[in-house]
Structures are given as C-alpha cells and as structure tokens.
Design a protein around this motif. Structure first.
Motif, PDB file in Angstrom:
ATOM      1  N   VAL A   1      48.515  42.670  -1.455  1.00  0.00           N
ATOM      2  CA  VAL A   1      48.242  43.500  -0.201  1.00  0.00           C
ATOM      3  C   VAL A   1      47.155  42.641   0.491  1.00  0.00           C
ATOM      4  O   VAL A   1      47.057  42.307   1.791  1.00  0.00           O
ATOM      5  CB  VAL A   1      47.667  44.911  -0.355  1.00  0.00           C
ATOM      6  CG1 VAL A   1      47.304  45.594   1.020  1.00  0.00           C
ATOM      7  CG2 VAL A   1      49.104  45.459  -1.042  1.00  0.00           C
TER       8      VAL A   1
ATOM      9  N   ARG B   1      47.336  40.819   4.442  1.00  0.00           N
ATOM     10  CA  ARG B   1      46.347  41.395   5.598  1.00  0.00           C
ATOM     11  C   ARG B   1      45.636  39.960   5.927  1.00  0.00           C
ATOM     12  O   ARG B   1      45.596  39.626   7.184  1.00  0.00           O
ATOM     13  CB  ARG B   1      45.159  42.116   5.132  1.00  0.00           C
ATOM     14  CG  ARG B   1      45.708  43.536   4.530  1.00  0.00           C
ATOM     15  CD  ARG B   1      44.667  44.634   4.678  1.00  0.00           C
ATOM     16  NE  ARG B   1      43.763  44.562   5.408  1.00  0.00           N
ATOM     17  CZ  ARG B   1      42.382  44.886   5.132  1.00  0.00           C
ATOM     18  NH1 ARG B   1      41.850  45.208   4.152  1.00  0.00           N
ATOM     19  NH2 ARG B   1      41.554  44.974   6.490  1.00  0.00           N
TER      20      ARG B   1
ATOM     21  N   PRO C   1      50.019  43.185   7.675  1.00  0.00           N
ATOM     22  CA  PRO C   1      49.572  44.028   6.659  1.00  0.00           C
ATOM     23  C   PRO C   1      50.596  45.019   5.920  1.00  0.00           C
ATOM     24  O   PRO C   1      51.726  44.864   6.411  1.00  0.00           O
ATOM     25  CB  PRO C   1      48.854  45.201   7.880  1.00  0.00           C
ATOM     26  CG  PRO C   1      48.702  44.183   8.977  1.00  0.00           C
ATOM     27  CD  PRO C   1      49.922  43.335   9.044  1.00  0.00           C
TER      28      PRO C   1
ATOM     29  N   LYS D   1      51.603  48.189   3.290  1.00  0.00           N
ATOM     30  CA  LYS D   1      51.046  49.542   2.823  1.00  0.00           C
ATOM     31  C   LYS D   1      52.352  50.235   2.040  1.00  0.00           C
ATOM     32  O   LYS D   1      53.359  49.977   2.379  1.00  0.00           O
ATOM     33  CB  LYS D   1      50.571  50.249   3.855  1.00  0.00           C
ATOM     34  CG  LYS D   1      49.393  50.080   4.551  1.00  0.00           C
ATOM     35  CD  LYS D   1      48.786  51.340   5.407  1.00  0.00           C
ATOM     36  CE  LYS D   1      47.526  50.820   5.976  1.00  0.00           C
ATOM     37  NZ  LYS D   1      46.758  51.772   6.836  1.00  0.00           N
TER      38      LYS D   1
ATOM     39  N   GLU E   1      43.252  48.523   1.959  1.00  0.00           N
ATOM     40  CA  GLU E   1      43.896  49.244   3.028  1.00  0.00           C
ATOM     41  C   GLU E   1      45.421  49.378   2.799  1.00  0.00           C
ATOM     42  O   GLU E   1      46.459  49.215   3.520  1.00  0.00           O
ATOM     43  CB  GLU E   1      43.733  48.870   4.554  1.00  0.00           C
ATOM     44  CG  GLU E   1      42.387  48.901   5.040  1.00  0.00           C
ATOM     45  CD  GLU E   1      41.772  50.149   5.356  1.00  0.00           C
ATOM     46  OE1 GLU E   1      42.656  51.065   5.553  1.00  0.00           O
ATOM     47  OE2 GLU E   1      40.443  50.126   5.720  1.00  0.00           O
ATOM     48  N   GLY E   2      45.828  49.573   1.454  1.00  0.00           N
ATOM     49  CA  GLY E   2      47.321  49.371   1.204  1.00  0.00           C
ATOM     50  C   GLY E   2      47.829  50.635   0.820  1.00  0.00           C
ATOM     51  O   GLY E   2      49.124  50.736   0.320  1.00  0.00           O
ATOM     52  N   ILE E   3      47.359  51.782   0.888  1.00  0.00           N
ATOM     53  CA  ILE E   3      48.041  53.153   0.910  1.00  0.00           C
ATOM     54  C   ILE E   3      48.188  53.617   2.171  1.00  0.00           C
ATOM     55  O   ILE E   3      47.374  53.918   2.919  1.00  0.00           O
ATOM     56  CB  ILE E   3      47.158  53.886  -0.051  1.00  0.00           C
ATOM     57  CG1 ILE E   3      46.786  53.287  -1.618  1.00  0.00           C
ATOM     58  CG2 ILE E   3      47.833  55.327  -0.445  1.00  0.00           C
ATOM     59  CD1 ILE E   3      45.675  54.158  -2.194  1.00  0.00           C
ATOM     60  N   GLU E   4      49.563  54.090   2.238  1.00  0.00           N
ATOM     61  CA  GLU E   4      49.854  54.753   3.476  1.00  0.00           C
ATOM     62  C   GLU E   4      49.717  56.285   3.428  1.00  0.00           C
ATOM     63  O   GLU E   4      49.259  57.251   4.289  1.00  0.00           O
ATOM     64  CB  GLU E   4      51.537  54.517   3.810  1.00  0.00           C
ATOM     65  CG  GLU E   4      51.908  55.212   5.117  1.00  0.00           C
ATOM     66  CD  GLU E   4      51.167  54.372   6.420  1.00  0.00           C
ATOM     67  OE1 GLU E   4      50.917  55.079   7.372  1.00  0.00           O
ATOM     68  OE2 GLU E   4      51.265  53.248   6.485  1.00  0.00           O
TER      69      GLU E   4
ATOM     70  N   LYS F   1      38.483  56.865   2.656  1.00  0.00           N
ATOM     71  CA  LYS F   1      39.588  56.627   3.501  1.00  0.00           C
ATOM     72  C   LYS F   1      40.061  57.870   4.087  1.00  0.00           C
ATOM     73  O   LYS F   1      40.258  57.980   5.390  1.00  0.00           O
ATOM     74  CB  LYS F   1      40.576  55.610   2.921  1.00  0.00           C
ATOM     75  CG  LYS F   1      40.050  54.404   2.387  1.00  0.00           C
ATOM     76  CD  LYS F   1      39.835  53.474   3.516  1.00  0.00           C
ATOM     77  CE  LYS F   1      39.850  51.973   3.401  1.00  0.00           C
ATOM     78  NZ  LYS F   1      38.396  51.688   2.235  1.00  0.00           N
TER      79      LYS F   1
ATOM     80  N   LEU G   1      43.662  57.009   5.880  1.00  0.00           N
ATOM     81  CA  LEU G   1      44.580  57.284   5.004  1.00  0.00           C
ATOM     82  C   LEU G   1      44.971  58.897   4.727  1.00  0.00           C
ATOM     83  O   LEU G   1      44.293  59.802   4.780  1.00  0.00           O
ATOM     84  CB  LEU G   1      44.162  57.117   3.288  1.00  0.00           C
ATOM     85  CG  LEU G   1      44.936  56.622   2.292  1.00  0.00           C
ATOM     86  CD1 LEU G   1      43.902  56.248   1.163  1.00  0.00           C
ATOM     87  CD2 LEU G   1      45.275  58.139   1.913  1.00  0.00           C
TER      88      LEU G   1
END
Length: 502
Positions: free
Chosen positions: A52, A56, A61, A63, A84-87, A101, A107
């Motif tokens: 991830v 980026r 990007p 997620k 910043e890999g979680i939606e 986040k 997030l």
C-alpha cells in the motif's frame, strides 16, 4: 510438507508473504483473523502495508475494508492505518493509529456488538467478503484447519470469502489441537435451531475449521508470537473496586440469589477485571465456571489453582509471562478450556440461559445508570462496544466497574448525563467504583441517582452532583428522570474548554 502442513494440496500452495499480499486487490473487503491480540495474521498484513505504501508513492492509492473478530495488533491494524490503507474498519479496534485516523475523519468505522457480526456478514450488509486472511496452527492430513489462539469470526470468513489466504504459525502450540469447538449449526431465520449448549463445558461442534482446498489461493508459513501486553500490577483503586465486587457476590450467595459456585463468569479485558479474578482466588467460592469472550491471566490462574473448573471463550489475552506458561503446558489446559466462534461465545440467548455474571469496564456513567463505554467527551471513539452489550443486556447480573476519577482527577466518571450511551439504565444492575457499590436493581430513576451519587461518585465531585440533582428536581420539565438540559453536558464542555470538569 512441513510438520504443521500435513496435506499435500495445501503444501503445494505455500508462498512468501509478499506474494500472498499481491493477491489482495485494491478495494477488496478483507476478513482477517484476530481477537484481543491473539491469533491474528502476522506476515501478510505487514507485506500488504508495504505494498500500500509503495502504491501511494507512485500515485496509486490503495485501500481495503478490514473486518476482524475484535482488536488485533500494531503490525496489522497499526501498519495498515499508518499508510492510509483502510477504507472501513469493523467491528472493534484498539490501535492508537487507527483511533487517530477515525477521530480525525480519515477512516470510517462501524462499531458493532460482536455477536452480530457473523449474521450481518451472512446477510450481506457490508457487501461481499473478497478475501479471508486467517491464522491457523496447523493443517491435518485430511485438510482440516487447526485454529490457533483465537477463533473469533474465522468460521464465517472462511465460509463467506471468495478467496482464502492461510498463515500457518508454528509459534502457536501444537497442543492447541483439540481445544476448539467449531459449531456449524447456525443459520439465518427462518431456519434457526436452538443452540444445544447448556453448560460452559459442552462441546457441540467439531475441533477444526473447514475450508475447501480450491478456495485457498496461498499458504504462508510463520513463526511469530501474538502481541502479549503485560498487565499493570493492581493499584489500590483496582483492589478497592475488586473488594466491593467480591463482597457483593458473597452477599448474593448468603441471600440465596446465587449458588456457592456462583454462575458462569464473564469478564471484560483490563486490570480491574484481572484484579477481581485474582480476588476470587482467595475468596470463599469453589467450583467456578466461565462463559466469556477472553481468557486473561487471572482466569488462567484460577484454572491452575482448581478454583475455576471450566472456561469457555473465543480467544486468549495473556501477558508474556502467562503466555510462556500456557504454551509450555497447553496440553494440561485442554480439558479445562474451550475456544468457540464469537457468534457462540457471545450469543445473547446462550448468555441469558446460562445466567452469566457480567463484569465490564466503562468510560463514564451518569446518575441514572446509563453507561458510556466507547466515547471520550461524546465524540472521540476510544475502542468500541466489543462484546459488553452482548453480555450486559442478557446477564443474570450486569456489573460495570470504573475508577471514580480520570485524567489525574480532572474528570469525574460519574456525571449528570453521559455524553454517549452504549448501555441504557435498563441493562445496568450494579455500578462499582473504588468509593463503593450501587445495586440499582428494583430502583426508580431518582432512587438510583441518590445511590450512585452517594456510593460511587468521588468526594471531590459529590457536592456538585448533589447540587445538580436537587436543582433538577425543582425545575426539570418532568420529575421522573429530572434533568437540567442546559447544564446536563456542561461538565464535558468545561473539560473541552478548560481541561477539567472541576
């Protein structure tokens, strides 16, 4: 084939963690194993976080949706959150990076009763589960999967995911084999049947997880320990809270409302809960059982002493010292511990039928007995509701514990009105602080207020709470649950503006 992978079909799928991570696509919903820092995948999430970060850097990007049993560890939650890999995160979290986040709006997080997760996934509420990444401790010659130190939602992830990645962790004791009870009898309405469990020791399922080999796209071998945070030695506040709880249980026995061996215990994670469990070691109770989510140090000690004869849970949450002891002697615990899917360990009907004694921690309580267990000052999530609601509403006795002060004395945990409600007054039987214990059963709101203020509030805040309650009774819109709406949350506003509720 290695010693832990004893099936040729699965052995042929062994790859490096980096190669497995490449099989997860941007936008995938990923169900990962893990519950309170036990049994979570170690290698694939770290490799995925690196992927991830690289994506980026080149302007692409990436997620994923991250679903688990409960909390995991920094190398999973934290690593993916940092890049910043979680939606969307569900159903519970405790990682500082994830929390930051969420509270900064970067997030999305949905906080769910843990017993509800499997049902909602089967309903398709959160969309399709694309990939499952599940840690196991071994694979049998017949291709069955031996669970590791947590079960959580793993059964559901393996059933629902389109693709499965397995991490086979040889750090986990081989003697875990036989400790688990995986029940495959659940169904959605109208096809539900009663769960045939009448005692914490009952085994109603099979010892292994099932997953077709053709669904497995990768197998990764690891030898990495679970995250095992040391518990802080009990302080005087925790000891006082524990003493009040133990006195209450003893009184319930002497009053004939509880048997001498009590009823199955449920205990949330934390130092206060561990201190209460330690107190049971020296108390008058014998032949105890537990039907709970998590087995902590205190419960392990009760098993070792013979005070606790059986513990049913879905995961461990042990200190490094306790883990070392457990891994060395796992076989000795196998007939005293059962690990189940969390949809069974937290099942409301089973909890109600067994008559569990529930004990959970909180952020704050108000004078009428409403509980906030998740949010600081009404809007900042701390961790999540976890399984406390599963047990609180359905327990034989529902107990909530907290120190009376927080933030070095700047905050009272007993307030006029909670800034967020997780458990209503109707689900709260007993509130305990180091100041004392308030048994709220059978009391009206005004009677509860008087008792909570006098028994649970810290002396530094007690006069202000009395003053609020007295004035509310004079000028409230109604007198069943008197409130001054223009003042009810003023204590929280004072902390936000001035750093203190005083």
């Amino acid at each position: 084939m290695s010693g832990r992978i004893r099936n040729r079909q699965f052995a042929a799928k062994v790859v490096a963690a980096e190669d497995a991570a490449e099989l997860i696509k941007p936008g995938d919903n990923v169900g990962m194993s893990g519950f309170t820092g036990a049994g979570y995948p170690k290698a694939v999430p770290a490799a995925l976080a690196k992927r991830v970060a690289t994506s980026r850097e080149i302007g692409r990007p990436m997620k994923v949706g991250l679903w688990t049993g409960a909390s995991t560890a920094p190398e999973l939650d934290g690593a993916l959150a940092e890049v910043e890999g979680i939606e969307l995160r569900l159903p519970y979290q405790s990682d500082p990076a994830v929390r930051e986040k969420i509270n900064s709006g970067r997030l999305d997080y949905t906080d769910i009763h843990l017993s509800h997760v499997a049902q909602r996934v089967w309903q398709g509420i959160y969309g399709e589960l694309d990939v499952a990444v599940v840690e196991i401790s071994g694979i049998t010659p017949d291709g069955d999967l031996i669970p590791s130190s947590s079960v959580g939602n793993n059964k559901t992830w393996l059933e629902q995911a389109d693709r499965v990645i397995l991490e086979v962790n040889s750090w986990q004791s081989a003697d875990l084999d036989g400790m688990h009870d995986i029940y495959y009898g659940t169904a959605l309405p109208p096809h539900r049947r009663p769960i045939p469990l009448t005692h914490p020791s009952d085994r109603i399922g099979v010892p292994h997880l099932k997953c077709p080999a053709d669904k497995v796209i990768a197998v990764v071998e690891t030898e990495s320990p679970d995250r095992n945070a040391p518990f802080t030695p009990p302080d005087e506040t925790s000891r006082q809270i524990a003493a009040h709880v133990l006195d209450f249980l003893d009184l319930e026995v002497r009053s004939g409302r509880l048997p001498r061996e009590l009823l199955p215990l449920q205990s949330g994670v934390g130092n206060v809960a561990n201190t209460v469990l330690a107190g049971l070691q020296d108390g008058p109770f014998e032949g105890l059982t537990a039907y709970t989510e998590v087995i902590q140090d205190g419960m392990l000690q009760l098993i070792e002493s013979g005070t606790l004869t059986m513990a049913s849970a879905t995961a461990f949450s042990l200190s490094p010292t306790a883990v070392e002891r457990f891994n060395r002697d796992t076989a000795a615990y196998r007939d005293k511990i059962v690990l189940r899917p969390q949809e069974i360990s937290n099942h409301p009907e089973v909890v109600r039928r067994l008559g569990c004694l529930a004990m959970n921690g909180i952020v704050e309580a108000d004078i009428y007995g409403n509980i906030n267990s998740t949010h600081v000052m009404g809007s900042r999530i701390q961790n999540g509701i976890g399984g406390s609601g599963d047990f609180a509403r359905n327990a034989y006795v529902s107990i909530f514990v907290t120190p009376s002060l927080a933030k070095s004395g700047a905050v009272s945990t007993i307030v006029p009105m909670v800034s967020h409600v997780d458990h209503t007054e109707h689900d709260v039987d007993v509130i305990v602080t180091e100041q004392g214990l308030a048994d709220l059963r059978g009391l009206s709101p005004k009677m509860r207020a008087e008792l909570i203020i006098e028994r649970c509030a810290h002396p530094d805040f007690r006069p202000a709470l009395r003053d609020y309650f007295e004035r509310a009774q004079q000028s409230s819109y109604g007198l069943h649950t008197p409130h001054l709406l223009d003042e009810a949350l003023s204590w929280h506003q004072s902390f936000i503006q001035h750093g203190t509720m005083r």
